[in-house]
Design a protein around this motif. Structure first.
Motif, PDB file in Angstrom:
ATOM      1  N   LEU A 390     -10.705   0.113  -8.607  1.00 11.54           N
ATOM      2  CA  LEU A 390      -9.795  -0.781  -7.885  1.00 11.54           C
ATOM      3  C   LEU A 390      -8.613  -1.193  -8.760  1.00 11.54           C
ATOM      4  O   LEU A 390      -7.492  -1.371  -8.258  1.00 11.54           O
ATOM      5  N   THR A 391      -8.846  -1.326 -10.061  1.00 14.99           N
ATOM      6  CA  THR A 391      -7.745  -1.629 -10.972  1.00 14.99           C
ATOM      7  C   THR A 391      -6.716  -0.505 -10.980  1.00 14.99           C
ATOM      8  O   THR A 391      -5.499  -0.749 -10.997  1.00 14.99           O
ATOM      9  N   VAL A 392      -7.202   0.730 -10.969  1.00 12.30           N
ATOM     10  CA  VAL A 392      -6.295   1.882 -10.930  1.00 12.30           C
ATOM     11  C   VAL A 392      -5.517   1.886  -9.616  1.00 12.30           C
ATOM     12  O   VAL A 392      -4.296   2.132  -9.594  1.00 12.30           O
ATOM     13  N   VAL A 393      -6.189   1.630  -8.504  1.00 14.38           N
ATOM     14  CA  VAL A 393      -5.535   1.625  -7.197  1.00 14.38           C
ATOM     15  C   VAL A 393      -4.456   0.541  -7.142  1.00 14.38           C
ATOM     16  O   VAL A 393      -3.330   0.777  -6.666  1.00 14.38           O
ATOM     17  N   LEU A 394      -4.785  -0.641  -7.646  1.00 19.27           N
ATOM     18  CA  LEU A 394      -3.825  -1.747  -7.628  1.00 19.27           C
ATOM     19  C   LEU A 394      -2.576  -1.392  -8.442  1.00 19.27           C
ATOM     20  O   LEU A 394      -1.446  -1.590  -7.994  1.00 19.27           O
ATOM     21  N   GLY A 395      -2.787  -0.864  -9.646  1.00 21.53           N
ATOM     22  CA  GLY A 395      -1.641  -0.486 -10.470  1.00 21.53           C
ATOM     23  C   GLY A 395      -0.803   0.612  -9.853  1.00 21.53           C
ATOM     24  O   GLY A 395       0.428   0.615  -9.977  1.00 21.53           O
ATOM     25  N   LEU A 396      -1.457   1.537  -9.165  1.00 18.62           N
ATOM     26  CA  LEU A 396      -0.724   2.644  -8.542  1.00 18.62           C
ATOM     27  C   LEU A 396       0.116   2.146  -7.363  1.00 18.62           C
ATOM     28  O   LEU A 396       1.250   2.606  -7.159  1.00 18.62           O
ATOM     29  N   PHE A 397      -0.423   1.206  -6.578  1.00 15.80           N
ATOM     30  CA  PHE A 397       0.369   0.619  -5.485  1.00 15.80           C
ATOM     31  C   PHE A 397       1.645  -0.030  -6.031  1.00 15.80           C
ATOM     32  O   PHE A 397       2.748   0.203  -5.514  1.00 15.80           O
ATOM     33  N   LEU A 398       1.478  -0.860  -7.047  1.00 12.03           N
ATOM     34  CA  LEU A 398       2.624  -1.592  -7.579  1.00 12.03           C
ATOM     35  C   LEU A 398       3.622  -0.666  -8.258  1.00 12.03           C
ATOM     36  O   LEU A 398       4.825  -0.948  -8.267  1.00 12.03           O
ATOM     37  N   LYS A 399       3.146   0.440  -8.831  1.00  7.16           N
ATOM     38  CA  LYS A 399       4.047   1.357  -9.514  1.00  7.16           C
ATOM     39  C   LYS A 399       4.858   2.193  -8.519  1.00  7.16           C
ATOM     40  O   LYS A 399       6.067   2.409  -8.707  1.00  7.16           O
ATOM     41  N   LEU A 400       4.221   2.643  -7.463  1.00  7.27           N
ATOM     42  CA  LEU A 400       4.915   3.508  -6.501  1.00  7.27           C
ATOM     43  C   LEU A 400       5.852   2.717  -5.586  1.00  7.27           C
ATOM     44  O   LEU A 400       6.831   3.267  -5.085  1.00  7.27           O
ATOM     45  N   GLY A 401       5.543   1.463  -5.335  1.00  9.01           N
ATOM     46  CA  GLY A 401       6.430   0.680  -4.477  1.00  9.01           C
ATOM     47  C   GLY A 401       6.380   1.156  -3.035  1.00  9.01           C
ATOM     48  O   GLY A 401       5.310   1.442  -2.473  1.00  9.01           O
ATOM     49  N   GLU A 402       7.534   1.254  -2.402  1.00 13.03           N
ATOM     50  CA  GLU A 402       7.597   1.628  -0.988  1.00 13.03           C
ATOM     51  C   GLU A 402       7.109   3.050  -0.743  1.00 13.03           C
ATOM     52  O   GLU A 402       6.636   3.364   0.344  1.00 13.03           O
ATOM     53  N   SER A 403       7.228   3.924  -1.754  1.00 11.22           N
ATOM     54  CA  SER A 403       6.745   5.298  -1.568  1.00 11.22           C
ATOM     55  C   SER A 403       5.231   5.375  -1.489  1.00 11.22           C
ATOM     56  O   SER A 403       4.681   6.419  -1.128  1.00 11.22           O
TER      57      SER A 403
END
Length: 1162
Positions: A390-403
């Motif tokens: 879940l930590t990886v998923v959270l960081g990936l959401f915030l990094k990709l932004g709208e994409s």
């Protein structure tokens, strides 16, 4: 006997081992032999028959002979060079027979000796000991190996300073190849390496890790080429050491020279990553971290990242759902790779053109799609996802932004399934944080397109309502238009259905959904992206829902506040850090760096345009909300004041002034003066106020002639007065809202209205008026000081004894005025500052409620002065202490004790600062000798606070004065003096130690101090001073009983026998009530008689009872139960004489609890 011999032998062996581990022999006395080491060795070991000693002497003699033949001096440095050049090392031929400590000592000595050689001029002298130390660094004994490795590391650092790095590197690489060649042949032949075969190679790898920083570039590359070939797809005993060595080498190698080798290494490491039970978890973490280092080293090779990272992530993704310690470590490495190698701009730019069929070939998009597919597949394998993935998923959401809407929509849907079926709060919180990250990244509009909230009017059901709290918490940078077009119609539809439903349970459920939907309004007003286009429509909605008496107006007020504060923050610039810190605080993992693309698009220029749009609507909104405010309930007015304050900051002082004047005319308050008086003479104004009061008194006297007429007029004017006061209340509340943004013209009108309310004789609105005045004083220091005389007259004329709100607001005004006057530090304001302090000190000695308020005001004053941003904050605070200390010289004990209480509070809030105030502590300690009891009580309380707050180091210089000041009061048991002294002594003994306190204690009190120490330790049954005091009370009560019995037996007249304890307490209480009421016939009979005798005799004056001698601390005459000098009577009431003796020290106006009875002459 045999047992004793064995014990002595074991002790001897232990002694030998310890001696071997740490030799304790004294150094050779070379000075006695003129530096000749051979002569010194002969003197010490000449008679020894040990083979090592004989070998040592022979070596020394041979070296001495060589030096003499060459004509060189017999110095230790020359001996060392000859020793190393001729290979005549004074070591034992067979070291395996010696203890570990002996070999370690030899290795350590050799390392120290080699550091004294000149490697630049004589490398041959260094080569031999270097080879010996490298050989010892792979020794089987851990202590020997560690010592050798430390010596080798120091030696390589020294050789680098001597420009011998190349030669030293050749020696290290030669030894490395010697030990690694056998391990390479075994690995290539697919033969399992046993523990014994790989031991020396593992030790050599560990040694090379320490030597890498000191090797030459060529040697590092050579070691790197040999080391990465040792890494295979299976685990071996060398794998852990090889990974560590490769990571260290890559930190010191440049990418240009080993680019192709690094690519080969990546392939080898990726081949090792797939899950296998035989592979230790720490090696997987190290291997994955090594891949990150390789990708960082080849950061310009985007093609390598697209090829390697998805494959490596797929290999280790299984560890993310295992729930082990390595899962968190791998998640951290993955997060670092995402932050380092995923470029958000690439995905944002290409995001709209991407489709599900557009991921062909090697590209950033295809790599990201592969990673997201891997994550989603792992999530489907879990009954519940652990925190690591879940930590990886959270960081990936915030990094990709709208994409992330393109790449991670399937992951969001999977998380939604978990959110709907998980019941545990801790587990649900982590899933909600991931969905909240998706809301921040994608935006609520795209999240709701995947997870729509739809209402079925026929079935009265609403889908995905679990998403509403998440949207409320994590919505940032949303669109106001989306809320107006989608959320508002949905909320109204649910509200209408709720009004039609008859079942209570269903109606409550629908109303709950309605409230949650309307509560999204403040969330959508957090940094919205379309204020310029949508605020006109939003303002109509705000006006509409603010009319409602439901809780909808709370959402409107909060939304307006969020919108104005956020827009103002964006317009000032430089607030990005605070905004992203606010976003980071929403997540338990606290992500360090992420960006919200929608917030980044809102520039400072756009924010200022938005502020202009808000200002254009602010005046009309201000008038509308003011109308709602005047017609609302008190609870609703409290919320509307927040909105009015926000709108006032945009409207401007001129518009507010026009609005206020119109309200005054509307309420028929035109006769109220809206301008402050222009008089400058304080005495004239005071005289005028006195004359007004006299006129009022005269008028009231004339009106008393006809009471019936007054009653009739009062009944007629009651309704009008209540209505008038209500109007004033409303305007005063508005004044407290508008004050912060008022200019001088508006302040004149507001202050004039406040002044007229304070001068009103009805006193019904004094509390509100004083509160509004306190805000003026707080927010506008210059204006307050300019009208200081008027404000002081108003404040001193208030009668706050009957109303706690008036007192609280009055003290609040005093607080802010005092702070301003102390900061200004002008001569004309000093006297007025002392007037304020006098009011505060008097309040400290009044009833409990007033005392608490005064304490709070003093504490807030010192806090404001201390937290001031000016450079004179310490001087201002010291000035406050000095002003309070001025009251210590007052002739009134009441004022002195109040000043001491104020100082106690100030030093408790900042004990260290009291040491910087000159003569503060000394001035209070002197007051321990004061005659007034209340002053002594306050001084002892000050000492108690002082010793409690200060550190022991700072008490060292004060303990002598403190002890000498408090110990005389240990002889007085009245007023709990002795108990207070015991408590202070216990604190001093605990902090400074008993010996230090006993050293400065006079001989007269040493026994008492020792008893306190024994009681503190629990060595006696009387564990504290209270027990000691109780025992003495019992002893003295026994003496009194004996005296009373003897008086009764001898038949003395005029001395009544002692009543039972209960009746004595009752008589005491009745006597106190009698003195308070000052009426005859309402106390007990004895009190009535005393009153009659006082009226007939000495007029009740306490000065008639003159003691024979004044009481002093430590005087035996002050003990209860003793007979006063010159008196032939025996006292039957304990402490009566002491009270009479202290009568002169009492504050005026305080009657004693007991009065001396007049003796009957019968």
């Amino acid at each position: 006997m045999k047992r004793k011999q064995r014990a002595s032998a074991a002790a001897a062996n232990a002694g030998n081992d310890s001696d071997a581990d740490e030799p304790s022999q004294t150094p050779l006395p070379l000075e006695s032999f003129s530096g000749d080491a051979c002569a010194a060795l002969t003197a010490r070991y000449g008679r020894s028959a040990a083979p090592q000693h004989r070998h040592l002497l022979a070596s020394g003699a041979a070296i001495r002979s060589i030096l003499l033949d060459d004509g060189l001096p017999l110095t230790p440095a020359r001996r060392l060079r000859i020793c190393l050049r001729t290979r005549r090392l004074p070591v034992v031929p067979d070291a395996s027979r010696l203890t570990t400590g002996t070999v370690r000592s030899v290795v350590k000595s050799l390392g120290h000796l080699t550091l004294h050689l000149d490697a630049a001029t004589d490398w041959d002298a260094v080569a031999a000991p270097l080879e010996a130390l490298l050989a010892a660094s792979v020794d089987q004994r851990a202590k020997v190996r560690k010592c050798a490795q430390e010596s080798v590391e120091k030696l390589f650092a020294y050789l680098g300073q001597c420009d011998s790095t190349k030669k030293a590197s050749n020696a290290a690489t030669g030894m490395f190849e010697k030990h690694i060649s056998s391990a390479q042949s075994l690995i290539h032949s697919n033969i399992d390496i046993s523990e014994g075969k790989e031991t020396e190679a593992a030790h050599m790898l560990g040694t090379m890790v320490n030597l890498v920083p000191y090797l030459s570039k060529k040697a590092r590359k050579k070691v790197f080429l040999d080391a990465y070939q040792l890494l295979g797809p299976c685990f071996t005993p060398l794998t852990r050491h090889v990974l560590r060595l490769l990571a260290t080498l890559l930190d010191h190698l440049k990418a240009e020279g080993v680019e192709s080798e690094v690519e080969s290494l990546v392939s080898s490491v990726v081949a090792y990553l797939p899950y296998d039970e035989k592979k230790p978890d720490d090696t997987i973490v190290s291997a994955f971290h090594l891949i990150k280092i390789c990708l960082d080293k080849l950061v310009g090779r985007s093609k390598l990242w697209m090829e390697v990272f998805p494959t490596a992530f797929e290999a280790v993704s299984g560890y993310l759902i295992l729930g082990r310690k390595c899962s968190d470590d791998i998640a951290k490495v993955v997060q670092d790779c995402i932050d380092s190698h995923i470029v958000q701009n690439v995905f944002v730019a290409n995001g709209p053109q991407l489709t599900n069929s557009g991921f062909e070939g090697l590209s950033d998009q295809s790599a990201m799609k592969s990673i997201c597919l891997t994550i989603n597949s792992r999530l489907h394998m879990c009954a519940y996802p652990p925190d690591s993935i879940l930590t990886v998923v959270l960081g990936l959401f915030l990094k990709l932004g709208e994409s992330s809407f393109i790449f991670m929509k399937d992951i969001l849907l999977t998380l939604a399934k978990f959110a709907m079926k998980v019941d545990k709060e801790s587990q649900l919180r982590n899933v909600e944080e991931c969905i909240g990250a998706a809301v921040i990244a994608m935006g609520p509009d795209k999240v709701l397109s995947l997870l729509p909230i739809a209402f079925d009017e026929n079935r009265l059901t609403c889908s995905n309502t679990w998403l509403l709290p998440i949207l409320d918490k994590y919505t940032y940078g949303a669109s106001l238009q989306f809320f107006l077009e989608h959320i508002v119609p949905l909320a109204k539809s649910v509200q209408n259905a709720s009004n039609r439903v008859k079942k209570e349970r269903k109606r409550k459920e629908l109303q709950s959904w309605t409230d949650q939907l309307w509560n999204l309004l403040p969330s959508f007003c957090r940094y919205p992206i379309d204020v310029h286009h949508s605020f006109g429509s939003l303002s109509k909605l705000l006006v509409e829902i603010s009319k409602c008496d439901d809780c909808l107006y709370k959402s409107a007020v909060k939304a307006l506040q969020q919108l104005l504060d956020g827009t103002r923050r964006l317009s000032t610039g430089g607030q990005d850090v605070e905004i992203y810190m606010e976003l980071s605080a929403l997540f338990s993992s606290k992500p360090d760096s992420f960006k919200c693309a929608r917030l980044d698009r809102c520039s400072k220029k756009d924010a200022r345009k938005n502020l202009k749009v808000l200002a254009s609507h602010s005046t009309s909104l201000l008038c509308t909300f003011t109308e709602y405010f005047l017609d609302s309930s008190p609870e609703k007015r409290a919320h509307l004041k927040v909105a009015l304050r926000c709108l006032a900051q945009l409207s401007g002082s001129m518009n507010i002034c026009e609005l206020f004047v119109s309200l005054v005319k509307r309420f028929d308050l035109e006769d109220t003066p809206l301008e402050p008086e222009c008089k400058t003479d304080e005495e004239d104004r005071m005289d005028e106020l006195v004359k007004k009061e006299d006129r009022k008194d005269g008028e009231s006297t004339e009106c008393k002639t006809d009471e019936n007429e007054i009653d009739r007029k009062d009944e007629e004017g009651t309704d009008a007065t209540v209505e008038l006061n209500n109007k004033r209340f409303l305007l005063l509340e508005l004044i407290s809202t508008f004050v912060e943004v008022a200019d001088e013209d508006l302040l004149d009108k507001l202050f004039g209205f406040i002044k007229s309310c304070l001068l009103d004789s009805s006193m019904s609105c004094h509390g509100k008026a004083l509160f509004a005045l306190s805000i003026i004083v707080k927010e506008h220091s210059e204006y307050s000081l300019a009208h200081l005389d008027e404000m002081m007259l108003l404040l001193h004329g208030m009668k706050s004894a009957l109303d706690s709100t008036v007192l609280e607001s009055q003290l609040l005004c005093y607080q802010h005025l005092l702070v301003h006057m102390i900061k200004v530090n002008e001569e004309n304001t000093s006297k007025k500052a002392f007037l304020i302090l006098n009011e505060l000190i008097v309040a400290l000695k009044s009833k409990k409620e007033s005392r608490k308020l005064a304490y709070d005001v003093l504490l807030a004053t010192s806090t404001n002065l201390r937290s001031s941003e000016s450079n004179s904050a310490d001087l201002d605070l010291q000035r406050l202490f000095t002003m309070v200390m001025g009251y210590l010289s007052s002739p009134s004990p009441h004022i002195v004790s109040g000043a001491i209480a104020a100082l106690s509070l100030l030093i408790y809030s900042d004990a260290n600062f009291c040491m910087e105030v000159p003569n503060l502590i000394e001035s209070v300690l002197v007051l321990l000798q004061h005659k007034a009891i209340e002053v002594t009580k306050a001084a002892l309380g000050f000492v108690k606070v002082l010793v409690t707050s200060l550190q022991p180091q700072k008490l060292l210089n004060l303990q002598a004065d403190i002890v000498s000041g408090i110990l005389p009061w240990s002889l007085v048991t009245k007023h709990h003096f002795k108990g207070k002294v015991v408590l202070i002594l216990e604190i001093l003994i605990r902090k400074c130690g008993f010996d230090a306190i006993n050293l400065i204690t006079p001989d007269k009190f040493k026994g008492f101090v020792r008893s306190v120490e024994e009681g503190r330790k629990g060595n006696r049954n009387q564990t504290d001073g209270a027990h000691l005091e109780a025992k003495e009370h019992e002893q003295r009560d026994g003496k009194r009983r004996k005296r009373v019995d003897s008086n009764a037996e001898t038949g003395q007249d005029g001395t009544p026998s002692r009543p039972p304890p209960n009746s004595w307490l009752a008589g005491k209480k009745q006597g106190r009530d009698f003195h308070l009421k000052k009426r005859t016939g309402r106390g007990n009979p004895h009190a009535a008689k005393r009153h009659q005798s006082r009226d007939s005799g000495g007029k009740g004056d306490r000065t008639n009872f003159k003691p024979k001698s004044k009481w002093q601390p430590g005087n035996s005459q002050g003990n209860r139960g003793d007979k006063s000098p010159g008196s032939n009577q025996k006292r039957t009431r304990g402490g009566a004489s002491s009270k009479m003796q202290n009568s002169e020290a009492r504050a005026p106006g305080h009657s004693p609890s007991f009065k001396k009875r007049k003796r009957s002459t019968a």
